[in-house]
Motif scaffolding. Structure first.
Motif, PDB file in Angstrom:
ATOM      1  N   VAL A   5       0.850  -1.188   0.000  1.00 16.47           N
ATOM      2  CA  VAL A   5       0.000   0.000   0.000  1.00 16.47           C
ATOM      3  C   VAL A   5       0.883   1.235   0.000  1.00 16.47           C
ATOM      4  O   VAL A   5       1.649   1.457   0.953  1.00 16.47           O
ATOM      5  N   GLU A   6       0.756   2.023  -1.058  1.00 20.59           N
ATOM      6  CA  GLU A   6       1.538   3.250  -1.166  1.00 20.59           C
ATOM      7  C   GLU A   6       0.778   4.426  -0.545  1.00 20.59           C
ATOM      8  O   GLU A   6      -0.451   4.432  -0.514  1.00 20.59           O
ATOM      9  N   SER A   7       1.534   5.400  -0.098  1.00 22.51           N
ATOM     10  CA  SER A   7       0.955   6.638   0.407  1.00 22.51           C
ATOM     11  C   SER A   7       1.969   7.754   0.242  1.00 22.51           C
ATOM     12  O   SER A   7       3.143   7.501  -0.037  1.00 22.51           O
ATOM     13  N   GLY A   8       1.485   8.992   0.414  1.00 21.74           N
ATOM     14  CA  GLY A   8       2.387  10.129   0.382  1.00 21.74           C
ATOM     15  C   GLY A   8       2.352  10.953  -0.883  1.00 21.74           C
ATOM     16  O   GLY A   8       3.025  11.985  -0.967  1.00 21.74           O
ATOM     17  N   THR A  19       7.916  12.688  -0.007  1.00 17.26           N
ATOM     18  CA  THR A  19       8.357  11.342   0.359  1.00 17.26           C
ATOM     19  C   THR A  19       7.201  10.368   0.226  1.00 17.26           C
ATOM     20  O   THR A  19       6.140  10.568   0.825  1.00 17.26           O
ATOM     21  N   LEU A  20       7.402   9.345  -0.562  1.00 16.27           N
ATOM     22  CA  LEU A  20       6.420   8.276  -0.722  1.00 16.27           C
ATOM     23  C   LEU A  20       6.756   7.141   0.234  1.00 16.27           C
ATOM     24  O   LEU A  20       7.926   6.870   0.497  1.00 16.27           O
ATOM     25  N   LEU A  80      10.532   6.461  -0.596  1.00 16.16           N
ATOM     26  CA  LEU A  80      11.188   7.119  -1.718  1.00 16.16           C
ATOM     27  C   LEU A  80      11.147   8.622  -1.455  1.00 16.16           C
ATOM     28  O   LEU A  80      10.094   9.240  -1.532  1.00 16.16           O
ATOM     29  N   GLN A  81      12.299   9.164  -1.090  1.00 10.93           N
ATOM     30  CA  GLN A  81      12.410  10.602  -0.869  1.00 10.93           C
ATOM     31  C   GLN A  81      12.731  11.253  -2.203  1.00 10.93           C
ATOM     32  O   GLN A  81      13.734  10.920  -2.837  1.00 10.93           O
ATOM     33  N   THR A 117       0.139   5.593  -6.119  1.00  4.41           N
ATOM     34  CA  THR A 117      -0.193   6.880  -5.522  1.00  4.41           C
ATOM     35  C   THR A 117       0.180   7.977  -6.524  1.00  4.41           C
ATOM     36  O   THR A 117       1.242   7.923  -7.146  1.00  4.41           O
ATOM     37  N   GLN A 118      -0.712   8.929  -6.674  1.00  2.73           N
ATOM     38  CA  GLN A 118      -0.525   9.966  -7.688  1.00  2.73           C
ATOM     39  C   GLN A 118       0.411  11.063  -7.188  1.00  2.73           C
ATOM     40  O   GLN A 118       0.235  11.588  -6.077  1.00  2.73           O
ATOM     41  N   VAL A 119       1.370  11.398  -8.011  1.00  7.10           N
ATOM     42  CA  VAL A 119       2.233  12.553  -7.762  1.00  7.10           C
ATOM     43  C   VAL A 119       2.048  13.515  -8.923  1.00  7.10           C
ATOM     44  O   VAL A 119       2.233  13.141 -10.081  1.00  7.10           O
TER      45      VAL A 119
END
Length: 123
Positions: A5-8, A19-20, A80-81, A117-119
């Protein structure tokens, strides 16, 4: 069964940092290679960064010098910064797990994927 599960993700201006995070559920997290990939609209999913089970990081040319991958085995988390974000970094970012532990840049080697997750980077 492994779940990721991704977030950030979010909307940021060019030059900003983000940062993800990726939360891993399942057993033996420390033996997996973990990677980050991204997919922009109309483009193929591409490699961004990965980290091997032993902590060896790898980066795409576009990520080198701007992004840093890390992991916390105790928390089963990968991060992931991202710094100095550019418009071209806009994409959906996916976390993935490589059962072999290598954590390279070939997406077919990754067995498990998160939902993304959308950036979005704006000018």
């Amino acid at each position: 069964q492994v779940q990721l599960v991704e977030s950030g993700g979010g909307l940021v201006q060019a030059g900003a940092s983000l940062t993800l995070s990726c939360a891993f559920s399942g057993r033996t997290f420390s033996t997996y290679g973990m990677g980050w990939f991204r997919q922009a609209p109309g483009k193929e999913r591409e490699f961004v960064s990965a980290i091997s089970w032993g902590g060896q990081p790898r980066y795409s040319d576009s990520a080198k010098g701007r992004f840093t991958i890390s992991k916390d085995n105790a928390k089963k988390m990968v991060y992931l910064q991202m710094t100095s974000l550019e418009l071209s970094d806009t994409a959906v970012y996916y976390c993935a797990a490589d059962l072999s532990g290598y954590g390279g840049g070939i997406k077919d080697r990754y067995r498990y994927w998160g939902q993304g997750t959308q950036v979005t980077v704006s000018s």
